[in-house]
Motif scaffolding. Structure first.
Motif, mmCIF file in Angstrom:
data_model
loop_
_atom_site.group_PDB
_atom_site.id
_atom_site.type_symbol
_atom_site.label_atom_id
_atom_site.label_comp_id
_atom_site.label_asym_id
_atom_site.label_seq_id
_atom_site.Cartn_x
_atom_site.Cartn_y
_atom_site.Cartn_z
ATOM 1 N N GLU A 220 0.835 -1.222 0.000
ATOM 2 C CA GLU A 220 0.000 0.000 0.000
ATOM 3 C C GLU A 220 0.863 1.263 0.000
ATOM 4 N N GLU A 221 1.929 1.330 0.812
ATOM 5 C CA GLU A 221 2.794 2.513 0.852
ATOM 6 C C GLU A 221 3.488 2.706 -0.506
ATOM 7 N N ASP A 222 3.943 1.617 -1.114
ATOM 8 C CA ASP A 222 4.581 1.719 -2.435
ATOM 9 C C ASP A 222 3.598 2.217 -3.480
ATOM 10 N N VAL A 223 2.330 1.828 -3.392
ATOM 11 C CA VAL A 223 1.311 2.291 -4.343
ATOM 12 C C VAL A 223 1.121 3.809 -4.232
ATOM 13 N N ARG A 224 1.096 4.313 -2.972
ATOM 14 C CA ARG A 224 0.941 5.764 -2.773
ATOM 15 C C ARG A 224 2.105 6.515 -3.441
ATOM 16 N N ARG A 225 3.345 6.024 -3.243
ATOM 17 C CA ARG A 225 4.502 6.683 -3.841
ATOM 18 C C ARG A 225 4.451 6.621 -5.370
ATOM 19 N N MET A 226 3.978 5.521 -5.898
ATOM 20 C CA MET A 226 3.897 5.387 -7.344
ATOM 21 C C MET A 226 2.886 6.357 -7.931
ATOM 22 N N ARG A 227 1.792 6.605 -7.198
ATOM 23 C CA ARG A 227 0.787 7.547 -7.700
ATOM 24 C C ARG A 227 1.323 8.989 -7.674
ATOM 25 N N GLU A 228 2.069 9.364 -6.611
ATOM 26 C CA GLU A 228 2.706 10.684 -6.580
ATOM 27 C C GLU A 228 3.703 10.806 -7.725
ATOM 28 N N ARG A 229 4.432 9.768 -7.998
ATOM 29 C CA ARG A 229 5.391 9.780 -9.104
ATOM 30 C C ARG A 229 4.676 9.979 -10.431
ATOM 31 N N GLU A 230 3.506 9.396 -10.559
ATOM 32 C CA GLU A 230 2.741 9.531 -11.796
ATOM 33 C C GLU A 230 2.328 10.990 -12.012
ATOM 34 N N GLU A 231 1.941 11.688 -10.904
ATOM 35 C CA GLU A 231 1.574 13.107 -11.028
ATOM 36 C C GLU A 231 2.780 13.939 -11.483
ATOM 37 N N THR A 232 3.956 13.687 -10.904
ATOM 38 C CA THR A 232 5.166 14.406 -11.317
ATOM 39 C C THR A 232 5.473 14.163 -12.792
ATOM 40 N N LYS A 233 5.312 12.933 -13.253
ATOM 41 C CA LYS A 233 5.546 12.608 -14.658
ATOM 42 C C LYS A 233 4.571 13.364 -15.556
ATOM 43 N N ASN A 234 3.319 13.556 -15.103
ATOM 44 C CA ASN A 234 2.341 14.319 -15.900
ATOM 45 C C ASN A 234 2.765 15.783 -16.019
ATOM 46 N N LYS A 235 3.296 16.389 -14.898
ATOM 47 C CA LYS A 235 3.767 17.777 -14.952
ATOM 48 C C LYS A 235 4.925 17.912 -15.946
ATOM 49 N N ILE A 236 5.877 16.947 -15.879
ATOM 50 C CA ILE A 236 7.014 16.980 -16.805
ATOM 51 C C ILE A 236 6.526 16.895 -18.243
ATOM 52 N N ASP A 237 5.520 16.064 -18.487
ATOM 53 C CA ASP A 237 4.981 15.903 -19.832
ATOM 54 C C ASP A 237 4.366 17.215 -20.332
#
Length: 966
Positions: A220-237
């Motif tokens: 569950e903790e790893d899933v939360r971090r992966m979702r935050e990472r996904e938001e950062t990747k969207n900003k970079i895009d």
């Protein structure tokens, strides 16, 4: 009850009401094992078959078992059905009639036919052919179980019943008492197995469910971090898309600037082109004038080359003509020399002819030489014929010599191979224990008192292989026996051998033994007997004592030829105490023996095959050795005579050598004299022919005059060539002078052309720099447009304005400068690098959620099935256990009562276990007062105690089993 004193007891003598349904009321056997034809009708109660061993009591049991569908392999009596057919017969059958076991209360007749030609059996019921399987099914309906040891115990299967463990004993008892109990037991075993399997599956599902839940919580903790990472990747895009459109705007500005610079460069280029035009026209005129001059110079050069080639051709021709004149003068010199040589050869050949004629006149007379030559040849042939006869005689003698030498070598090898029979027999045993024991005895014989004899196969000697076969048959394994004539040695010898070598040996203490003869040997010799076995054995007297006591050599009659059956019968004793005949006879390949029962006086006879001797094949070869030595001496004397004859022949051959050498010398001399005269005549004829050829050769003076005429013609041609050379040289000088004048004029024009050209090149370099700049600007404009268009296509493809224009304009957090955008992207990228990217975490998380749901459903369903199965198993177990305990209690009560009548104690118990496969029926007995009850086993009770316990148990089963007979 079966048959007694030839009188058949039929069913009519017994009360039919005493028979149970399915009981055996008649058995018939034809060519079955020991029976040719036999029929018996058992009674309804206890039937006992009585008779001596081997009379066929157990054959009746085999007949019942096989006919009623039992397996022939379970009887442990024969491997195949055809083995039950009486020996020497082709077929047989067994019939068993069962009381009122058929339809309408009729008896059931079961028949089994067997043949010795194949391994198949055929069954029929009431005359209708059927199969063994159908017979077994019919017997099962009648509760007849011939394969069940508790119902039908054949003599050959007693050992199997005694070896039954408690588990198998319970199974057999269940099948015998009530087959339904056995079926219930089997169902319980299968249900318990299914229950264990289901419980194991349920436990495994529970373990898998817990493991999956634990894994889901950890992700569950790893899933939360992966979702935050996904938001950062969207900003970079989004930043990268914004950067594309900012880059397009900057490239449009760059294209506009380059177009303005291109316009200025084009104006400068046009000004430079206008200044260069007059100079280019003047250069064109100079180029045209120079071209005309070079064309005229080239024409004059071609004329010069043509005239030069013609001059060179004339010079070459004159040189060839001069060489030709020199060659002709050389040929004239050769002609003069050849004429002088021809003259000298003619004179020499005439001198040679005169000398040959003089030599021929001085040669001796040829007729006398030829006569001497033929006489020498005739004498030479005579001597050669004498040598040929000598060589033929020499070959014959050499052949006799080689034959004798071969024979002598064979005789010597045979003499070497003839050894003492003891050595031969020991060499056959080399490497075996017997050889090592013999060598130890020979080494240590002095340590013991008296004599040690042995092994027997070394001490005993026979004269032929037949007697060796008899001795080995009588002794058997005792061929390796040792004898001692002192009792002290008999006790010490084997102990010392075992202590020092670890080997064991059998030793017998022999005593003087001279038993009386069994019968008068002369009576036996009338029928073809040779004598007693001891008569053909040669050995020490004390060894013979042992052979009499151990092998009965004094009582075994032997023959040297095969006796017919009637003679053998006449030689054998017919009864105990018979003064005539013998009890044992060796008849070439057979051993006949008669035995008499110690109690009833019954007679039994046997005969067996005698095998060939293996250890007593060699005897004393002293006579053969003596004969071989005499033959060898005779052959050696013959060989000496042949050598003497060969020496005489060789001497006569050597005497001919001087005569042959003298004749060869004379013949060579005559041949030389005859050949010398013929050679001189041939040389004379050849010299005369060569002189004729020399005289016929052409006169050299004529050839000399022809060569001088040819030289005159060549000189005329040389004069004509000199005139032509002068004309060509004059014309060539005129052409060279004109060409030099034109070359001077052309050089002046080229100098002016070079000056103007240099000026033009300087101006062209300026123009070229301007042109390069112009082209560079044009290329830059084109390239900038391409880059702009490419950037626009990339931007439209990555972030179409119709989709992202509103998003990009509304994102006020994004800057409008490329550097600021790159800085923000770099910062966000560093945040991404601080976390590990694992795209499988979310997919694993979702898969685990789905797996937990599936495992929960499976676990619930299996748990409910397990509860239901456990309840059903407990219920069935209770019912079956009550029945089996009731059965065991009834059997145990009867069993204990029977034991108390014998003054002993016994009971039958049920051995319970969680595993239904390990439920057993145990028999506990006590045969001695003061002892405790012990479970019946082959390790605790004696054979008699086990037999009594087993039979009492089988008797106790009678009250509870349903089988019609047992």
């Amino acid at each position: 009850r079966s048959q007694r004193d030839g009188e058949r007891i039929s069913m009519d003598e017994a009360k039919e009401d005493d028979y149970r349904k399915g009981a055996i009321c008649r058995i018939k056997m034809h060519n079955f094992l020991t029976y040719t034809d036999a029929e018996c009708c058992p009674g309804p109660k206890l039937n006992i078959v009585v008779g001596p061993n081997g009379t066929g009591k157990s054959s009746v049991v085999c007949a019942i078992c096989l006919c009623l569908g039992g397996s022939h392999k379970s009887l442990d009596r024969a491997e195949k059905y055809r083995d039950f057919v009486k020996k020497g017969m082709d077929e047989g059958f067994v019939e068993v009639e069962l009381y009122r076991a058929g339809g309408n209360g009729q008896n059931l007749l079961v028949r089994m036919d067997i043949s010795s030609n194949n391994d198949k059996a055929q069954w029929s019921i009431n005359g209708a052919s059927t199969s063994r399987k159908a017979v077994k099914e019919t017997m099962a309906q009648l509760s007849i179980q011939v394969d069940n040891l508790c119902c039908f115990l054949a003599q050959d299967r007693v050992v199997q019943f005694a070896s039954l463990d408690p588990y198998k004993l319970l199974h057999e008892t269940e099948k015998a008492v009530r087959p339904q109990l056995f079926e219930q037991h089997q169902r319980l075993i299968n249900q318990k197995k299914d229950e264990k399997t289901l419980r194991s599956q349920t436990d495994q599902l529970k373990s898998n469910l817990d493991q999956a839940t634990e894994q889901k919580n950890g992700l569950e903790e790893d899933v939360r971090r992966m979702r935050e990472r996904e938001e950062t990747k969207n900003k970079i895009d989004l930043l990268k898309k914004k950067r594309l459109w900012v880059d397009v705007s900057q490239k449009k500005t760059r294209v506009k600037q380059l177009k303005e610079e291109l316009g200025k460069a084009e104006a400068d280029y046009k000004k430079l082109r206008a200044v260069q035009e007059p100079l280019r026209n003047k250069v064109s005129d100079l180029e045209e004038n120079i071209g005309h001059l070079k064309q005229s110079i080239n024409h004059r050069d071609s004329q010069q080359k043509s005239l030069a080639r013609k001059c060179a051709g004339v010079v070459d021709t004159m040189q060839h003509q001069e060489q030709a004149v020199d060659s002709e003068y050389e040929l004239i010199d050769e002609i003069d020399e050849r004429a002088e040589t021809l003259k000298r050869r003619r004179e020499a050949k005439e001198i040679e002819i005169v000398q040959l004629k003089r030599d021929i006149a001085n040669l001796p007379r040829q007729n006398e030489v030829k006569a001497s030559y033929h006489e020498a040849i005739k004498e030479f042939k005579s001597i050669i014929n004498r040598r040929k006869k000598i060589n033929e005689a020499k070959q014959a003698i050499n052949h006799r010599k080689r034959t004798l030498e071969t024979t002598i070598m064979k005789k010597r090898r045979q003499l070497d191979t003839v050894k003492d029979y003891k050595i031969v027999r020991l060499e056959k045993a080399r490497g075996s224990q017997h050889y090592r024991i013999y060598k130890w005895v020979e080494k240590n014989r002095d340590r013991f008192r008296g004599n040690i004899y042995g092994p027997l196969f070394v001490e005993v000697k026979v004269r032929n292989a037949l007697h060796g076969k008899y001795v080995e048959a009588a002794l058997g394994q005792t061929l390796f026996q040792y004898f001692c004539d002192e009792k002290e040695t008999w006790a010490q010898f084997p102990k010392a051998l075992a202590k020092e070598t670890g080997m064991k040996v059998s030793v017998l203490h022999v005593k003087p033994e001279n038993p009386p003869k069994v019968c008068d040997i002369n009576q036996l010799k009338k029928h073809g007997v040779t004598g007693w076995l001891e008569d053909v054995v040669e050995c020490d007297e004390k060894v013979l004592w042992g052979l009499r006591g151990m092998g009965k050599f004094h009582a075994i009659a032997i023959t040297d030829r095969r006796l017919p059956p009637e003679a053998v019968a006449a030689c054998m004793k017919s009864r105990r105490g018979d003064p005539q005949g013998t009890q044992k006879l060796f008849n070439v390949d057979e051993k006949f023996e008669v035995k008499f029962s110690r109690y009833g006086g019954h007679t039994s006879s046997s005969n067996s095959k005698l095998w060939g001797a293996r250890n007593l094949l060699m005897d004393d070869n002293s006579q053969d050795s003596k004969k071989l030595a005499e033959d060898l001496k005779t052959e050696e004397e013959h060989h000496a005579k042949v050598l003497e004859e060969l020496k005489k022949i060789n001497d006569a051959d050597e005497e001919l050598d001087p005569h042959i050498a003298d004749l060869n010398a004379r013949i060579r001399k005559y041949k030389k004299e005859l050949g010398s005269g013929d050679k001189k005549k041939r040389e004379l004829r050849q010299a005369q022919a060569e002189l004729r050829d020399l005289n016929a050769e052409k006169n050299p003076e004529d050839e000399r005059r022809e060569r001088f005429k040819k030289i005159a013609k060549i000189n005329e041609k040389r004069i004509n060539c000199a005139q032509k050379l002068f004309e060509f040289t004059t014309a060539l000088s005129k052409v060279v002078m004109g060409a030099d004048s034109e070359r001077l004029e052309c050089a002046q024009a080229e100098a002016n052309y070079a000056d103007i050209k240099h000026e033009i090149r300087r101006m062209e370099e300026d123009l070229k720099g301007t042109e390069l700049k112009l082209r560079s600007l044009q290329n830059e404009v084109v390239e900038a447009k391409k880059i702009r268009d490419i950037a626009k296509r990339i931007a439209r493809k990555a972030a179409p304005l119709n989709e992202y224009k509103q998003i990009l304009e509304s994102a006020v957090w994004m800057p409008d400068n490329l550097d600021e955008i790159d800085g923000m992207v770099s910062e966000l990228q560093s945040q991404l690098e601080q976390t590990i990217e694992d795209d499988s975490i979310i997919s694993r998380y979702e898969a685990l959620k789905k797996r937990i749901e599936d495992l929960t459903c499976l676990y619930t369903a299996n748990f409910q099935r397990l509860q239901s199965m456990t309840e059903s198993l407990d219920e069935d177990k209770t019912k079956w256990l009550q029945e089996i305990k009731r059965l065991a209690a009834g059997i145990s009560a009867t069993y204990g009562e029977n034991f108390r009548l014998m003054g002993c104690e016994g009971e039958v118990r049920i051995a319970e276990n969680e595993d239904f496969n390990k439920f057993g029926l145990e028999i506990w007995v006590r045969f001695r007062k003061g002892a405790n009850l012990q479970r019946l086993s082959k390790f605790t009770q004696s054979g008699g105690e086990r037999s009594v316990s087993t039979m009492l148990f089988l008797l106790c089963l009678q009250k509870v089993t349903q089988t019609p007979f047992r």
